[in-house]
Design a protein around this motif. Structure first.
Motif, PDB file in Angstrom:
ATOM      1  N   UNK A   1       1.127  -0.832   0.260  1.00  0.00           N
ATOM      2  CA  UNK A   1       0.006   0.326   0.167  1.00  0.00           C
ATOM      3  C   UNK A   1       0.585   1.334  -0.196  1.00  0.00           C
ATOM      4  N   UNK A   2       0.737   2.266  -0.225  1.00  0.00           N
ATOM      5  CA  UNK A   2       0.836   3.820  -0.022  1.00  0.00           C
ATOM      6  C   UNK A   2       1.048   4.457   1.015  1.00  0.00           C
TER       7      UNK A   2
ATOM      8  N   UNK B   1       6.127  -1.127   2.372  1.00  0.00           N
ATOM      9  CA  UNK B   1       6.569  -2.623   2.387  1.00  0.00           C
ATOM     10  C   UNK B   1       5.583  -4.024   1.991  1.00  0.00           C
ATOM     11  N   UNK B   2       6.476  -4.601   1.331  1.00  0.00           N
ATOM     12  CA  UNK B   2       5.630  -5.875   0.723  1.00  0.00           C
ATOM     13  C   UNK B   2       5.461  -6.638   1.740  1.00  0.00           C
TER      14      UNK B   2
ATOM     15  N   UNK C   1      -8.201  -6.046  12.404  1.00  0.00           N
ATOM     16  CA  UNK C   1      -8.970  -4.300  12.228  1.00  0.00           C
ATOM     17  C   UNK C   1      -7.716  -4.095  11.631  1.00  0.00           C
ATOM     18  N   UNK C   2      -7.945  -2.849  10.278  1.00  0.00           N
ATOM     19  CA  UNK C   2      -7.134  -2.582  10.043  1.00  0.00           C
ATOM     20  C   UNK C   2      -7.691  -0.551   9.773  1.00  0.00           C
ATOM     21  N   UNK C   3      -5.885  -0.804   9.709  1.00  0.00           N
ATOM     22  CA  UNK C   3      -5.912   1.232   9.806  1.00  0.00           C
ATOM     23  C   UNK C   3      -4.924   1.979   8.970  1.00  0.00           C
TER      24      UNK C   3
ATOM     25  N   UNK D   1      -5.081   4.130   0.250  1.00  0.00           N
ATOM     26  CA  UNK D   1      -5.252   4.734  -1.539  1.00  0.00           C
ATOM     27  C   UNK D   1      -5.488   6.471  -1.608  1.00  0.00           C
ATOM     28  N   UNK D   2      -5.523   7.806  -0.833  1.00  0.00           N
ATOM     29  CA  UNK D   2      -5.046   8.900  -0.755  1.00  0.00           C
ATOM     30  C   UNK D   2      -3.905   8.628  -1.756  1.00  0.00           C
TER      31      UNK D   2
END
Length: 107
Positions: free
Chosen positions: A45-46, A81-82, A95-97, A103-104
């Motif tokens: 992710x970015x 990071x992969x 739970x993901x933060x 995606x922003x």
């Protein structure tokens, strides 16, 4: 203030497996579920990311490390990071933060 109902609770995965519950410009909160024996198909992710394991057991693997995780584990993954959850032995609910919001930052 807002109570985020259902965040981090196990639910059978839908298309995409990720359910976003809250989004502001600076962060997003959601739930990511992988069934026992399932595969984690995510890409890096970015945004920076924190996972809190609310149910289940698995292994998280990055290029530099691997660890067994279960309920209560808190995992930080820096942007880019992969990482992948493998060996999911019990239905996994996370739970993901994301900071900033998922995606922003674009690709």
């Amino acid at each position: 203030m807002e109570i985020i109902k259902g965040a981090g609770a196990w639910a059978p995965p839908q298309a995409g497996d990720w359910t976003e519950h809250l989004r502001t410009p600076d962060l997003s909160v959601g739930t990511y579920c992988i069934p026992a024996g399932g595969a984690d198909g995510q890409s890096p992710h970015t945004e920076d990311e924190i996972y809190v394991v609310t149910a289940g057991r698995a292994r998280i693997v990055t290029p530099g490390a691997a660890a067994e995780v279960g309920p209560g584990a808190v995992i930080f993954v820096p942007a880019g990071e992969e990482h992948r959850f493998t060996d999911v032995t019990e239905d996994l609910a996370l739970l993901v933060v994301f900071g900033p919001a998922y995606g922003s930052r674009g690709a």
